[in-house]
Design an enzyme around this catalytic site. Structure first.
Site, mmCIF file in Angstrom:
data_model
loop_
_atom_site.group_PDB
_atom_site.id
_atom_site.type_symbol
_atom_site.label_atom_id
_atom_site.label_comp_id
_atom_site.label_asym_id
_atom_site.label_seq_id
_atom_site.Cartn_x
_atom_site.Cartn_y
_atom_site.Cartn_z
ATOM 1 N N SER A 481 0.818 -1.212 0.000
ATOM 2 C CA SER A 481 0.000 0.000 0.000
ATOM 3 C C SER A 481 0.856 1.269 0.000
ATOM 4 C CB SER A 481 -0.963 -0.042 1.196
ATOM 5 O OG SER A 481 -1.973 0.916 1.080
ATOM 6 N N ASP A 492 10.404 5.695 -10.013
ATOM 7 C CA ASP A 492 10.001 6.401 -11.228
ATOM 8 C C ASP A 492 10.774 7.705 -11.416
ATOM 9 O OD1 ASP A 492 8.190 4.450 -11.912
ATOM 10 O OD2 ASP A 492 6.459 5.480 -11.044
ATOM 11 N N LYS A 506 -0.778 -4.355 -3.065
ATOM 12 C CA LYS A 506 -2.063 -3.801 -2.579
ATOM 13 C C LYS A 506 -2.177 -2.364 -3.080
ATOM 14 C CE LYS A 506 -5.665 -3.085 0.238
ATOM 15 N NZ LYS A 506 -5.847 -1.634 0.120
#
Length: 705
Positions: A481, A492, A506
């Site tokens: 999460s 990224d 998740k």
């Protein structure tokens, strides 16, 4: 967080008796005292439940992220899921029961829409009847004693029967129950129980099972059925009965005195779903997700067997006043054996300060240079919402604490920083967003897409970059999460490298909706990285991988039925800080060279292979001598692996595995033990050091020009 090597031992030591008993869920013997001999009374639905069922169907059809029509195709799936929940090991229902239930399946779509609960309750009542028949049959067997039960045959028991055909008749059913009873007896005998103790434990344990059948309430049938429906949408969508909703609220607020663990019922067992960071169970360092609680004792009192007991009754036994002792007898979840351990936990309230981020520094030597690598461990993404909303300028949060730790580490002139998110199951989305902002100047951190396709970007609220140096993020299969949002953003943006194992996956958002009767938790949205990739299902893939004892097939979103899929959206605009991919081949090469003969990594890889061999077993022998030999073989293999590690580290060799278990318990009992950097942290420091060196080398030509 438990050091990696210790964690490995904890999750694997229980395999030494794997074949003592595997999958005891179907090997029950029921006692039949006078109060339990009466016939089971049929359960009936209430008007409140019928209204709630219609509300659930309508809410999910309108608001759930996954749009599923309530048609015959999905009704068939609900029907099968309900059967699986009632009889997961196909030990109760007969083929003629299933044939009879077909008339309910054909009308299930209309029944769901209209709130007709009669089919669900009739199936539930049939399950209770069949389970009661099984109880009395096995009880009669146990009452005759176990001397006459032949444990010298070459018979085998299929461990998991979820895909087996339904039993054809009562004769086939009794034959299966006989095999399961043999397995149960063997399990206890090979755990050094006397015949008298085996009989006593089976009677006591299975009295609970029969009692649970008598204590079943209409709410049990309703919740089981409705959750068979909600589960086809995704595994995180769930109906909570009024009692379950109360327990859920308690777990979320962490306000009740207890051990800090979330529990659920699985077959006859009470299973640990999660351990709350900073709670008493977490601090004790023993109880783990997947563990099965079989007995509970108050203080030093007698252990009370809780197999087959209702979940709410087990929870009442475990909860209690702070500073009081509770003892749990558990079957560790790393295996499916019945080998148990006794854990002692002092009840208390979960304290926010115990979840605090913490720091340390390790030193990495590199050709005459010693570099300082800062390590910040974050157990959860926390925030004191009440204090923040009240305007307290000193309210606690992950981002505030990490900002402070970074400043302290910078004063000590660290050369690089590692953020350790292993076993961090998530927490506040706000904190994941703001923590990411400490490492970037400005820009988006995550995109939330709702069920209507609307996109909402979360932006770094502070343009100031608190730390701009070399960075690595450690993750494992239990990182989920909010942890995945942070790790994905760092990857990224090219701000750092991600090291460890594939994360949990998740990547969905849930909301609680009140009903006239209970609550509904439903999935409303999905998370996407700024690159456009979902964190759902696939999780975050590390740049450098470590061996993992959390096998992906056992733990992870992609192993849950009907999990929402991984997908992508168009990337959002963001400014990368660089492309670290060019360095990865060299970093990977150096990592493999370092760890090829590293005792800790060799040990972890050997243990991974060891576990895999035994996890893949589909049958278990019911021959006592064969089982003993298999256990001895497993113990010998495990002892050899442990001693190879000890020899490589110059430590004394073990004579047997009992000595290892005693040493592990002694380490847990030491209240003043120091947290040492584990093998993974040390290697991560070495990888980050390599990255620093490579980046410095890349800068030299530009400086010379």
């Amino acid at each position: 967080m438990i050091p990696t090597l210790q964690l490995a031992r904890k999750y694997t030591s229980v395999f030494i008796a794997l074949f003592t008993a595997i999958y005891l869920a179907a090997s029950s013997a029921f006692a039949a005292d006078q109060n339990l001999e009466r016939e089971l009374e049929d359960l009936s639905p209430t008007l409140q439940q019928a209204i709630a069922s219609v509300n659930v169907v309508q809410l999910l059809s309108r608001n759930h992220y996954r749009k599923l029509p309530v048609d015959q195709e999905h009704a068939d799936k609900v029907f099968q899921r309900y059967l699986d929940r009632l009889d997961p090991n196909r030990s109760f229902f007969l083929k003629k029961d299933i044939d009879e239930f077909q008339r309910y399946r054909e009308k299930l779509a209309s029944s769901l829409k209209s709130g007709d609960l009669k089919p669900a309750f009739e199936m539930f009542n049939r399950y209770r009847k069949r389970a009661g028949n099984r109880a009395r049959y096995l009880l009669a067997k146990v009452d005759k004693g176990i001397d006459g039960i032949n444990l010298k045959t070459d018979a085998e028991l299929v461990i998991d029967r979820k895909d087996s055909p339904w039993l054809t008749d009562e004769k086939a059913q009794r034959e299966l129950w006989d095999l399961q009873l043999k397995d149960s007896i063997l399990s206890l005998k090979l755990s050094n129980k006397t015949d008298e103790e085996v009989i006593e434990q089976l009677k006591r344990r299975n009295t609970n099972l029969l009692r649970r059948l008598h204590q079943s309430k209409s709410e049990d049938a309703f919740q089981t059925y409705i959750n068979a429906f909600t589960s086809i949408f995704d595994p995180h969508t769930q109906y909570f009965s009024p009692q379950t909703a109360e327990n859920f609220d308690i777990n979320m607020s962490l306000s009740l005195e207890g051990i800090g663990a979330v529990l659920q019922s699985e077959d006859e067992y009470t299973k640990v779903v999660s351990v709350v960071p900073g709670g008493p169970a977490d601090l004790a360092g023993q109880l783990k997700p997947g563990d099965k609680i079989v007995s509970v004792a108050q203080g030093k009192g007698k252990l009370e067997d809780v197999v087959g007991m209702r979940l709410d009754d087990v929870v009442k036994l475990i909860r209690g006043k702070k500073k009081t002792l509770v003892r749990l007898e558990v079957i560790p979840g790393a295996s499916q054996s019945q080998t148990t351990r006794i854990y002692e936990i002092v009840r208390d309230k979960v304290k926010l300060e115990e979840q605090d981020a913490s720091k340390k520094i390790i030193e990495v030597k590199d050709k005459g240079i010693t570099r300082k690598i800062g390590i910040i461990e974050i157990p959860t993404f926390y925030i004191d919402f009440r204090a923040a909303q009240a305007g307290d300028p000193n309210y606690k949060s992950t981002t505030r604490d990490v900002r402070k730790l970074i400043k302290e580490l910078k004063k000590e002139k660290i050369d690089g920083l590692v953020i350790d998110l292993r076993a961090n199951g998530g927490g506040s989305l706000q904190e994941a967003n703001e923590l990411t902002g400490l490492f970037i100047g400005k820009g988006p951190t995550v995109v939330v897409r709702d069920s209507r396709g609307r996109m909402e970007k979360q932006e770094d609220p502070d343009p100031k970059q608190v730390y701009d140096g070399p960075l690595a993020v450690m993750v494992d299969r239990l990182s989920a999460s909010a942890s995945e949002i942070f790790a994905g953003a760092i990857q990224d943006y090219g701000r750092g490298i991600v090291i460890g194992s594939q994360t949990y996956g998740k990547g969905t958002v849930q909301s609680i909706q009140p009903l006239n009767h209970g609550q509904l938790k439903l999935t409303l949205a999905k998370f996407y990285r700024v690159s456009g990739q979902s964190t759902q299902n696939q999780g975050v893939l590390p740049d450098i991988s470590y061996p993992s004892l959390y096998e992906a097939r056992d733990i992870g979103e992609n192993k849950l039925p009907d999990a929402l899929p991984w997908d992508t959206i168009n990337p959002v605009k963001f400014q990368r800080y660089g492309d670290l991919k060019a360095y990865l081949p060299k970093l990977e090469k150096n990592h493999k060279q370092r760890t090829e003969n590293n005792p800790d990594f060799v040990y972890l890889n050997e243990m991974k292979d060891y576990l895999t061999r035994y996890e893949n077993k589909t049958k278990v022998s019911l021959n006592e001598e064969k089982r003993r030999l298999e256990i001895q073989s497993m113990r010998s293999q495990r002892l050899a692996i442990e001693n190879r590690l000890r020899k490589a580290k110059g430590e004394g060799l073990l004579n047997n595995l009992d000595e290892l278990e005693e040493a592990e318990q002694a380490n847990i009992d030491k209240k003043d033990k120091k947290k040492e950097a584990d093998a993974f942290v040390k290697e991560t420091g070495a990888i980050l050091n390599d990255l620093i060196r490579l980046e410095n080398q890349a800068k030299k030509p530009a400086q010379a020009a």
